[in-house]
Motif scaffolding. Structure first.
Motif, PDB file in Angstrom:
ATOM      1  N   VAL A 351      70.034  26.471 -47.101  1.00 32.82           N
ATOM      2  CA  VAL A 351      69.054  27.428 -46.581  1.00 32.82           C
ATOM      3  C   VAL A 351      69.723  28.735 -46.171  1.00 32.82           C
ATOM      4  CG1 VAL A 351      67.298  27.819 -44.809  1.00 32.82           C
ATOM      5  CG2 VAL A 351      67.551  25.554 -45.821  1.00 32.82           C
ATOM      6  N   LYS A 352      70.831  28.651 -45.426  1.00 37.26           N
ATOM      7  CA  LYS A 352      71.481  29.859 -44.907  1.00 37.26           C
ATOM      8  C   LYS A 352      72.324  30.554 -45.971  1.00 37.26           C
ATOM      9  CE  LYS A 352      72.994  32.802 -41.814  1.00 37.26           C
ATOM     10  NZ  LYS A 352      72.095  33.817 -41.237  1.00 37.26           N
ATOM     11  N   THR A 353      73.219  29.808 -46.642  1.00 36.63           N
ATOM     12  CA  THR A 353      74.174  30.428 -47.552  1.00 36.63           C
ATOM     13  C   THR A 353      73.555  30.775 -48.898  1.00 36.63           C
ATOM     14  OG1 THR A 353      75.962  29.206 -46.473  1.00 36.63           O
ATOM     15  CG2 THR A 353      76.416  30.140 -48.646  1.00 36.63           C
ATOM     16  N   LEU A 354      72.871  29.840 -49.515  1.00 34.89           N
ATOM     17  CA  LEU A 354      72.339  30.069 -50.855  1.00 34.89           C
ATOM     18  C   LEU A 354      71.031  30.851 -50.850  1.00 34.89           C
ATOM     19  CD1 LEU A 354      73.111  26.628 -52.545  1.00 34.89           C
ATOM     20  CD2 LEU A 354      74.449  28.740 -52.587  1.00 34.89           C
ATOM     21  N   LEU A 355      70.136  30.526 -49.908  1.00 38.95           N
ATOM     22  CA  LEU A 355      68.845  31.225 -49.862  1.00 38.95           C
ATOM     23  C   LEU A 355      68.874  32.450 -48.969  1.00 38.95           C
ATOM     24  CD1 LEU A 355      66.336  28.212 -49.711  1.00 38.95           C
ATOM     25  CD2 LEU A 355      67.251  29.413 -51.716  1.00 38.95           C
ATOM     26  N   GLY A 356      69.838  32.548 -48.070  1.00 40.26           N
ATOM     27  CA  GLY A 356      69.946  33.715 -47.199  1.00 40.26           C
ATOM     28  C   GLY A 356      68.900  33.783 -46.111  1.00 40.26           C
ATOM     29  N   LYS A 357      68.340  32.651 -45.716  1.00 40.25           N
ATOM     30  CA  LYS A 357      67.320  32.626 -44.671  1.00 40.25           C
ATOM     31  C   LYS A 357      67.945  32.268 -43.335  1.00 40.25           C
ATOM     32  CE  LYS A 357      63.643  31.238 -47.897  1.00 40.25           C
ATOM     33  NZ  LYS A 357      62.592  30.238 -48.202  1.00 40.25           N
ATOM     34  N   ASP A 358      67.270  32.702 -42.246  1.00 42.71           N
ATOM     35  CA  ASP A 358      67.753  32.405 -40.906  1.00 42.71           C
ATOM     36  C   ASP A 358      67.499  30.933 -40.578  1.00 42.71           C
ATOM     37  OD1 ASP A 358      68.581  35.009 -40.526  1.00 42.71           O
ATOM     38  OD2 ASP A 358      66.642  35.630 -39.681  1.00 42.71           O
ATOM     39  N   ILE A 359      68.427  30.332 -39.835  1.00 42.39           N
ATOM     40  CA  ILE A 359      68.284  28.946 -39.423  1.00 42.39           C
ATOM     41  C   ILE A 359      68.577  28.847 -37.933  1.00 42.39           C
ATOM     42  CG2 ILE A 359      68.968  28.029 -41.686  1.00 42.39           C
ATOM     43  CD1 ILE A 359      71.738  27.462 -40.467  1.00 42.39           C
TER      44      ILE A 359
END
Length: 365
Positions: A351-359
């Motif tokens: 979610v964070k590294t590949l999609l670039g979304k906040d977690i």
């Protein structure tokens, strides 16, 4: 036109070379493809055979995280050396379990034997109660339909219990490995990162940190939850006059580590034993477990999730089922921490590294 003014003739075009035919799918390529398929199949079978080994490694990691958390707390409070703090943490946990066994072992063993002896009478009492209201025949028909499944489940449970009872060597292995892991966790962390490509080291380091915080937070919250559930169950069943209240409370506290399913399993023998007293006592026992379950679900479980990671309840439920199918009894016991680790890794890496979304970072507000 004279010979001098005649334009020069263009050079004759060279004949085009024939395109070489593509290499055929000959014996060499067939042999290479066969070897690759056999290698992949062999690795897959090896991983399947080593599933129990991997679960033991994960159990050592979980226990090592417990030792590490306690040792860090002792080190912060007393400023003593890290090695001495680790030794005190291991000795303290062993002393707690040994002391509890010495103080309450005979009483709990007697109560567990009482549970075993009274279950048949409790089942007869339930059957008589249902016959009184004309429901016995329907229930017996349903029991006959599901008899094979129940027998299969009971046999599997017996096998799990036998495997757990004969796993002393596995327990010693896990304990020793956990001490080594807690003694110098940085060394094993560096070794794991060295196996990864350099561009992935930063993300992997952050993911390992998230998993460690999530595990420590889960263990802290789960310890509090199990103690509270055991104490409330023990006190409530004793107040209702249910036999073997202490043993049933211990069972409830231990099974609280299994998300969603554990409290249901713990409630079944308690309700059955309550039927040996009276149907009304059985009803109050059922209400007691429902109240404790509500407390656990609405207060204790959110506390665990705040300390660790907010895993959706449905994910935990399916994780328990999947872990039981894949890894057996050991998988069921480790389903919660395994789910926490996998959930955290998916958040950080995918979610964070590949999609670039906040977690939401595990263990942090």
């Amino acid at each position: 036109m004279t010979e001098k003014t005649r334009p020069p003739t263009a050079p004759a075009a060279k004949p085009r070379a024939k395109a070489e035919p593509a290499p055929g799918f000959g014996p060499g390529r067939i042999a290479g493809a066969t070897l690759i398929i056999l290698a992949i199949t062999g690795v897959a079978l090896l991983l399947i055979e080593l599933t129990r080994f991997f679960m033991l490694v994960f159990a050592a990691v979980v226990l090592g995280a417990i030792f590490d958390a306690i040792a860090d707390w002792i080190h912060r409070k007393t400023r003593i050396g890290r090695g001495i703090a680790l030794a005190l943490s291991v000795a303290g946990i062993v002393a707690i379990f040994a002391g509890a066994f010495m103080l309450f072992g005979s009483q709990l063993a007697s109560e567990v034997d009482t549970i075993r002896q009274k279950i048949p009478a409790a089942l007869q009492g339930v059957e008589a109660f249902l016959d009184r209201y004309g429901l016995g025949e329907q229930v017996r028909e349903l029991a006959a339909v599901g008899g094979d499944d129940i027998s299969r489940l009971a046999s599997q449970a017996g096998g799990y219990a036998l495997a757990a009872g004969s796993g002393i060597a596995d327990f010693v292995l896990v304990l020793v490995a956990a001490i080594f892991l807690a003694g110098d966790p940085a060394t094993y962390r560096r070794g794991l990162l060295l196996l990864l490509p350099q561009r992935a080291e930063e993300t992997a380091s952050l993911a390992i940190g998230d998993a460690a915080r999530g595990l420590k937070g889960w263990m802290l919250g789960q310890a509090v939850s199990s103690l509270v559930v055991a104490a409330l169950t023990w006190a409530g069943l004793a107040a209702l006059g249910v036999p073997a209240a202490g043993g049933l409370g211990l069972i409830a506290g231990l099974l609280d580590i299994i998300p969603m399913v554990g409290p249901i399993i713990a409630g079944v023998p308690a309700v059955l034993l309550a039927f040996t007293v009276s149907p009304m006592t059985a009803l109050w026992t059922l209400l007691l477990f429902l109240a404790i379950q509500q407390l656990q679900g609405n207060f204790l479980q959110p506390m665990i999730q705040k300390q660790a990671v907010d895993v959706p309840p449905a994910v935990l439920l399916f994780a328990v089922v999947a872990a039981g199918i894949l890894f057996g009894f050991l998988g069921v016991l480790l389903a919660a921490p395994l789910t926490v680790v996998v959930y955290v890794l998916v958040q950080r890496i995918y979610v964070k590294t590949l999609l670039g979304k906040d977690i939401k970072i595990a263990g942090k507000d």
